[in-house]
Design a protein around this motif. Sequence first.
Motif, PDB file in Angstrom:
ATOM      1  N   CYS A  11       0.816  -1.190   0.000  1.00  0.00           N
ATOM      2  CA  CYS A  11       0.000   0.000   0.000  1.00  0.00           C
ATOM      3  C   CYS A  11       0.860   1.255   0.000  1.00  0.00           C
ATOM      4  CB  CYS A  11      -0.896  -0.049   1.236  1.00  0.00           C
ATOM      5  SG  CYS A  11      -1.776   1.437   1.596  1.00  0.00           S
ATOM      6  N   GLU A  12       1.887   1.230   0.848  1.00  0.00           N
ATOM      7  CA  GLU A  12       2.750   2.405   0.956  1.00  0.00           C
ATOM      8  C   GLU A  12       3.511   2.656  -0.340  1.00  0.00           C
ATOM      9  OE1 GLU A  12       2.221   4.215   3.454  1.00  0.00           O
ATOM     10  OE2 GLU A  12       3.644   5.782   2.895  1.00  0.00           O
ATOM     11  N   GLN A  13       3.946   1.570  -0.986  1.00  0.00           N
ATOM     12  CA  GLN A  13       4.658   1.735  -2.250  1.00  0.00           C
ATOM     13  C   GLN A  13       3.764   2.321  -3.322  1.00  0.00           C
ATOM     14  OE1 GLN A  13       6.137  -2.343  -2.384  1.00  0.00           O
ATOM     15  NE2 GLN A  13       8.226  -1.566  -2.565  1.00  0.00           N
ATOM     16  N   GLU A  14       2.487   1.931  -3.288  1.00  0.00           N
ATOM     17  CA  GLU A  14       1.554   2.513  -4.266  1.00  0.00           C
ATOM     18  C   GLU A  14       1.387   4.002  -4.027  1.00  0.00           C
ATOM     19  OE1 GLU A  14      -2.143   0.692  -4.958  1.00  0.00           O
ATOM     20  OE2 GLU A  14      -1.335  -1.303  -5.283  1.00  0.00           O
ATOM     21  N   LEU A  15       1.259   4.374  -2.751  1.00  0.00           N
ATOM     22  CA  LEU A  15       1.116   5.791  -2.448  1.00  0.00           C
ATOM     23  C   LEU A  15       2.363   6.571  -2.846  1.00  0.00           C
ATOM     24  CD1 LEU A  15      -0.763   5.425   0.939  1.00  0.00           C
ATOM     25  CD2 LEU A  15      -1.662   6.471  -1.140  1.00  0.00           C
ATOM     26  N   ASN A  16       3.519   5.956  -2.666  1.00  0.00           N
ATOM     27  CA  ASN A  16       4.755   6.603  -3.112  1.00  0.00           C
ATOM     28  C   ASN A  16       4.793   6.760  -4.619  1.00  0.00           C
ATOM     29  OD1 ASN A  16       5.702   6.833  -0.516  1.00  0.00           O
ATOM     30  ND2 ASN A  16       6.918   4.953  -0.601  1.00  0.00           N
ATOM     31  N   ALA A  17       4.302   5.739  -5.318  1.00  0.00           N
ATOM     32  CA  ALA A  17       4.300   5.802  -6.779  1.00  0.00           C
ATOM     33  C   ALA A  17       3.407   6.941  -7.264  1.00  0.00           C
ATOM     34  CB  ALA A  17       3.827   4.471  -7.364  1.00  0.00           C
ATOM     35  N   ILE A  18       2.259   7.093  -6.607  1.00  0.00           N
ATOM     36  CA  ILE A  18       1.370   8.201  -6.967  1.00  0.00           C
ATOM     37  C   ILE A  18       2.054   9.532  -6.692  1.00  0.00           C
ATOM     38  CG2 ILE A  18      -0.771   9.391  -6.329  1.00  0.00           C
ATOM     39  CD1 ILE A  18      -1.989   6.632  -5.787  1.00  0.00           C
ATOM     40  N   ASP A  20       5.214  10.131  -6.640  1.00  0.00           N
ATOM     41  CA  ASP A  20       6.254  10.336  -7.644  1.00  0.00           C
ATOM     42  C   ASP A  20       5.655  10.848  -8.954  1.00  0.00           C
ATOM     43  OD1 ASP A  20       8.016   9.414  -5.794  1.00  0.00           O
ATOM     44  OD2 ASP A  20       8.308   7.438  -6.710  1.00  0.00           O
ATOM     45  N   SER A  21       4.594  10.183  -9.407  1.00  0.00           N
ATOM     46  CA  SER A  21       3.956  10.605 -10.656  1.00  0.00           C
ATOM     47  C   SER A  21       3.535  12.059 -10.578  1.00  0.00           C
ATOM     48  CB  SER A  21       2.716   9.754 -10.948  1.00  0.00           C
ATOM     49  OG  SER A  21       3.096   8.430 -11.214  1.00  0.00           O
ATOM     50  N   LEU A  22       2.911  12.428  -9.472  1.00  0.00           N
ATOM     51  CA  LEU A  22       2.421  13.796  -9.357  1.00  0.00           C
ATOM     52  C   LEU A  22       3.568  14.784  -9.246  1.00  0.00           C
ATOM     53  CD1 LEU A  22      -0.713  13.373  -7.059  1.00  0.00           C
ATOM     54  CD2 LEU A  22      -0.596  13.545  -9.547  1.00  0.00           C
TER      55      LEU A  22
END
Lengths: 120, 120
Positions: A11-18, A20-22
């Motif tokens: 979950c945390e990695q997904e939030l980090n990926a978002i 990063d994208s933003l």
Amino acid sequence: MKDHKRQEVTCEQELNAIRDSLEVLGGKWKLRIMRHLNNHINETNTFKKIQRGVEGISAKMLSKELQDLEINLLVSRTMMDTKPITVQYAITEYGQSVFPVTESLVSWGLNHLQKIKQKV
Amino acid sequence: MKDHKRQEVTCEQELNAIRDSLEVLGGKWKLRIMRHLNNHINETNTFKKIQRGVEGISAKMLSKELQDLEINLLVSRTMMDTKPITVQYAITEYGQSVFPVTESLVSWGLNHLQKIKQKV
DNA sequence: CTGGCTAGTTAACAAAAGGTTACCGGTAAA
DNA sequence: TTTACCGGTAACCTTTTGTTAACTAGCCAG
């Protein structure tokens, strides 16, 4: 074993990926610049030409945003040994990969506008 | 049957749509809150419970972000007439529509991380 | 009476993002 | 010689965004 599924992430990695994208695509100017470069992909895009094409942007912001985009491999920068020295910017092949993402933001944004209008 | 084609829009309208999407979904907390509500969709999510679940958020930010999400119809707010008054928040059906968008941000962000790692 | 729980609000502040103005060294045309 | 174009940079200012801590009002247990 290996299919087209994305790597497993927490979950945390997904939030980090978002995040990063933003960071890479967000802000007031980055996508406007990307779009301008893509619309004028067969022309030579110098600093001044881009500044004239992207309405309202200052030299400072354009300079900073182009540097960020270059660091992220989305845009290439080429110095030309011309009489007044010129610099050419171009969207990279990898840079094109942002457009599917922005397309989903466009779709959702347009749909959301309709949704909010209905409310009123 | 739904028409799967998007309405025709100008370049400027597309950029506005992106700006709208980023306004509604961007910032430090909105998607974390949405995600928390979605992960706990069968529980009763009170203000305090959300604050404990979304690590690091202050009461002020949570209050503001929940109000924004409610205005945008992504989250519902229900006051319960309990002994100490409680308020339940829940993600709306419409609110679920953000997840395909965030999924594309996650994918791109994860891929970009790999791309940037290769560079170094 | 004290303290803790509920759901927030307020004010003061700090950090980040973006804007404005002036300026640099170089080239070249008038 | 003056003027303008090129690709920027530095200093300063404003706006937006987020943080911290104090505080409200009601209800309940000890």
